[in-house]
Design a protein around this motif. Structure first.
Motif, short mmCIF file in Angstrom:
data_model
loop_
_atom_site.label_atom_id
_atom_site.label_comp_id
_atom_site.label_asym_id
_atom_site.label_seq_id
_atom_site.Cartn_x
_atom_site.Cartn_y
_atom_site.Cartn_z
N ILE A 199 0.84 -1.20 0.00
CA ILE A 199 0.00 0.00 0.00
C ILE A 199 0.87 1.25 0.00
O ILE A 199 0.59 2.21 -0.72
N LEU A 200 1.95 1.23 0.79
CA LEU A 200 2.86 2.37 0.80
C LEU A 200 3.50 2.59 -0.57
O LEU A 200 3.67 3.73 -1.01
N LEU A 201 3.85 1.51 -1.25
CA LEU A 201 4.43 1.63 -2.59
C LEU A 201 3.42 2.20 -3.58
O LEU A 201 3.78 3.02 -4.44
N VAL A 202 2.17 1.79 -3.47
CA VAL A 202 1.13 2.32 -4.37
C VAL A 202 0.92 3.80 -4.11
O VAL A 202 0.83 4.60 -5.05
N VAL A 203 0.85 4.19 -2.85
CA VAL A 203 0.68 5.62 -2.53
C VAL A 203 1.90 6.41 -3.02
O VAL A 203 1.75 7.50 -3.58
N TYR A 204 3.08 5.86 -2.88
CA TYR A 204 4.30 6.50 -3.38
C TYR A 204 4.22 6.71 -4.89
O TYR A 204 4.57 7.77 -5.40
N ALA A 205 3.72 5.71 -5.60
CA ALA A 205 3.58 5.82 -7.05
C ALA A 205 2.52 6.87 -7.42
O ALA A 205 2.71 7.65 -8.36
N ARG A 220 9.31 8.53 0.69
CA ARG A 220 10.59 8.43 -0.01
C ARG A 220 11.62 7.71 0.84
O ARG A 220 12.36 6.85 0.37
N ARG A 221 11.67 8.03 2.14
CA ARG A 221 12.61 7.36 3.05
C ARG A 221 12.28 5.88 3.22
O ARG A 221 13.17 5.05 3.40
N ILE A 222 11.00 5.55 3.17
CA ILE A 222 10.58 4.17 3.37
C ILE A 222 10.69 3.34 2.09
O ILE A 222 11.12 2.18 2.13
N CYS A 223 10.32 3.91 0.97
CA CYS A 223 10.18 3.14 -0.28
C CYS A 223 11.43 3.12 -1.16
O CYS A 223 11.70 2.12 -1.81
#
Length: 74
Positions: free
Chosen positions: A4-10, A28-31
């Motif tokens: 979910i974090l990756l999708v939100v990042y995208a 950005r720091r997480i993904c």
């Protein structure tokens, strides 16, 4: 949860200055450490970059493999 974090990042790429917001800096720091593993693949088709999609697929395959291993052990 990480997917979910990756999708939100995208999705932040759709908003001007999305990566400069507080949420964008956090994501950005997480993904980016995980996504940097796929930078050398260059999965771009014109202006569209498929690195995040590929990273999500790899992540899901790893989760499924770990789940099967854990189930097999117990």
């Amino acid at each position: 949860m990480y997917t979910i974090l990756l999708v939100v990042y995208a999705l932040l790429s759709w908003f001007p200055g999305g990566y400069d917001s507080a949420i964008g800096r956090f994501l950005r720091r997480i993904c980016e450490p995980y996504l940097s593993l796929f930078d050398h693949l260059n999965l771009s088709l014109g202006p569209i970059n498929f690195n995040i999609a590929f990273a999500i697929i790899v992540l899901q395959l790893a989760v499924q493999a770990l789940t099967r291993i854990i189930v097999a052990i117990f």
